[in-house]
Design a protein around this motif. Structure first.
Motif, PDB file in Angstrom:
ATOM      1  N   HIS A 222     -82.449 -84.731 -10.883  1.00  0.00           N
ATOM      2  CA  HIS A 222     -83.727 -84.012 -10.911  1.00  0.00           C
ATOM      3  C   HIS A 222     -84.906 -84.977 -10.810  1.00  0.00           C
ATOM      4  CE1 HIS A 222     -86.478 -80.764 -12.027  1.00  0.00           C
ATOM      5  NE2 HIS A 222     -86.980 -81.546 -12.959  1.00  0.00           N
ATOM      6  N   TYR A 223     -84.767 -86.142 -11.438  1.00  0.00           N
ATOM      7  CA  TYR A 223     -85.856 -87.118 -11.483  1.00  0.00           C
ATOM      8  C   TYR A 223     -85.720 -88.258 -10.476  1.00  0.00           C
ATOM      9  CZ  TYR A 223     -87.493 -84.812 -15.722  1.00  0.00           C
ATOM     10  OH  TYR A 223     -87.966 -83.898 -16.634  1.00  0.00           O
TER      11      TYR A 223
ATOM     12  N   PHE B 216     -87.887 -90.634 -18.750  1.00  0.00           N
ATOM     13  CA  PHE B 216     -88.055 -90.826 -17.317  1.00  0.00           C
ATOM     14  C   PHE B 216     -89.544 -91.039 -17.059  1.00  0.00           C
ATOM     15  CE2 PHE B 216     -84.123 -88.471 -17.741  1.00  0.00           C
ATOM     16  CZ  PHE B 216     -83.287 -89.009 -16.770  1.00  0.00           C
TER      17      PHE B 216
ATOM     18  N   ALA C  34     -91.240 -88.077 -19.179  1.00  0.00           N
ATOM     19  CA  ALA C  34     -90.427 -86.935 -19.602  1.00  0.00           C
ATOM     20  C   ALA C  34     -89.429 -87.406 -20.653  1.00  0.00           C
ATOM     21  CB  ALA C  34     -89.690 -86.336 -18.402  1.00  0.00           C
TER      22      ALA C  34
ATOM     23  N   GLY D 258     -93.171 -86.511  -9.338  1.00  0.00           N
ATOM     24  CA  GLY D 258     -92.194 -86.043 -10.318  1.00  0.00           C
ATOM     25  C   GLY D 258     -90.892 -86.818 -10.312  1.00  0.00           C
ATOM     26  N   LYS D 259     -90.872 -87.972  -9.642  1.00  0.00           N
ATOM     27  CA  LYS D 259     -89.652 -88.790  -9.549  1.00  0.00           C
ATOM     28  C   LYS D 259     -89.915 -90.188 -10.124  1.00  0.00           C
ATOM     29  CE  LYS D 259     -87.597 -85.658  -6.888  1.00  0.00           C
ATOM     30  NZ  LYS D 259     -86.748 -84.675  -7.536  1.00  0.00           N
ATOM     31  N   CYS D 260     -88.831 -90.841 -10.557  1.00  0.00           N
ATOM     32  CA  CYS D 260     -88.911 -92.239 -10.987  1.00  0.00           C
ATOM     33  C   CYS D 260     -89.028 -93.121  -9.742  1.00  0.00           C
ATOM     34  CB  CYS D 260     -87.649 -92.644 -11.742  1.00  0.00           C
ATOM     35  SG  CYS D 260     -87.431 -91.865 -13.339  1.00  0.00           S
TER      36      CYS D 260
ATOM     37  N   LEU E 268     -92.402 -91.115 -14.553  1.00  0.00           N
ATOM     38  CA  LEU E 268     -92.509 -90.445 -13.265  1.00  0.00           C
ATOM     39  C   LEU E 268     -93.845 -90.676 -12.588  1.00  0.00           C
ATOM     40  CD1 LEU E 268     -91.111 -87.057 -14.609  1.00  0.00           C
ATOM     41  CD2 LEU E 268     -89.806 -88.919 -13.557  1.00  0.00           C
TER      42      LEU E 268
ATOM     43  N   CYS F 254     -80.803 -87.021 -14.051  1.00  0.00           N
ATOM     44  CA  CYS F 254     -81.069 -88.155 -13.149  1.00  0.00           C
ATOM     45  C   CYS F 254     -81.332 -87.649 -11.735  1.00  0.00           C
ATOM     46  CB  CYS F 254     -79.901 -89.137 -13.170  1.00  0.00           C
ATOM     47  SG  CYS F 254     -79.832 -90.142 -14.670  1.00  0.00           S
TER      48      CYS F 254
ATOM     49  N   GLU G 189     -93.169 -83.563 -22.353  1.00  0.00           N
ATOM     50  CA  GLU G 189     -93.727 -84.535 -21.425  1.00  0.00           C
ATOM     51  C   GLU G 189     -95.095 -85.012 -21.899  1.00  0.00           C
ATOM     52  OE1 GLU G 189     -91.974 -82.636 -17.257  1.00  0.00           O
ATOM     53  OE2 GLU G 189     -94.028 -82.163 -17.876  1.00  0.00           O
TER      54      GLU G 189
ATOM     55  N   THR H 263     -86.151 -86.618 -22.834  1.00  0.00           N
ATOM     56  CA  THR H 263     -84.964 -85.777 -22.688  1.00  0.00           C
ATOM     57  C   THR H 263     -83.923 -86.128 -23.747  1.00  0.00           C
ATOM     58  OG1 THR H 263     -83.802 -87.302 -21.202  1.00  0.00           O
ATOM     59  CG2 THR H 263     -85.355 -85.742 -20.180  1.00  0.00           C
TER      60      THR H 263
END
Length: 194
Positions: free
Chosen positions: A188-189, A47, A108, A53-55, A49, A186, A161, A110
């Motif tokens: 979460h991000y 991911f 990140a 903290g988001k895509c 970010l 998904c 990360e 995963t």
């Protein structure tokens, strides 16, 4: 000689290696010997970010269904459907730090178990999970993080990360589990799942 990290440890990547640009991220695991009635299919994903903290968009979610970012900063080498035999990397991701877009400040890494709810599988049945970071230009393993056996019912794990701090890239050994598999990650991000 690679630096072996423990959960929660952070280490500089580019500060001591100013020319470092190309990395190979290897992820591996071993499925414990027992029969759940179906094969394990573990999947690595990245991911990309922003500061929040988001895509920013779905393009920043790199996985078996979207193997490369348009910038070519992140390239996934594809899904290893059998993996887990304990011999080296099960999946690999190539990173070019010089191509990471300016709005991306964290990557990140995963691992999730495909169809875990249907197959009744979780990370309690997986051992010897690791992430390693290799300098692609000289083949030298720089960092290795072995996750240990901390998991039971989780179906997704944030392994680690890469993040930018004061213009330098660092690595953080995370090792935190989630229930709900890839859909939970998904969410979460900031990626909407159909």
């Amino acid at each position: 000689m690679p630096i072996n990290l423990s959960k929660g440890q952070k280490v500089d990547l580019t500060k001591g290696n100013p020319g470092l640009k190309k990395l190979m991220i290897g992820l591996g695991w071993h499925v414990k010997e027992f029969d759940s009635g179906s094969d394990f299919d573990l999947d690595a994903a990245v991911f990309m970010l922003g500061d929040n903290g988001k895509c920013p968009t779905e393009k920043e979610f790199i996985f078996y269904g979207n193997l490369a970012h348009p910038s070519e900063a992140v390239k996934h080498m594809g899904d290893n459907l059998i993996g887990g035999d304990g011999s080296g990397d099960d999946e690999q991701v190539f990173i070019d730090l010089s191509k990471i877009p300016a709005n991306i400040t964290k990557l990140a890494f995963t691992v999730t178990i495909y169809d875990s709810d249907v197959r009744g599988q979780n990370f309690g049945q997986v051992s010897s999970s690791f992430i390693r970071i290799v300098n692609e230009e000289n083949g030298q393993e720089m960092i290795r993080y072995d996750l240990g056996e901390d998991f039971s019912i989780e179906t997704a794990v944030v392994v680690g990360e890469l993040y930018k701090h004061n213009g330098e890239w660092k690595f953080n050994a995370i090792g935190s589990g989630f229930q709900g598999g890839l859909a939970a990650l998904c969410g979460h991000y900031g990626i909407e799942v159909a």
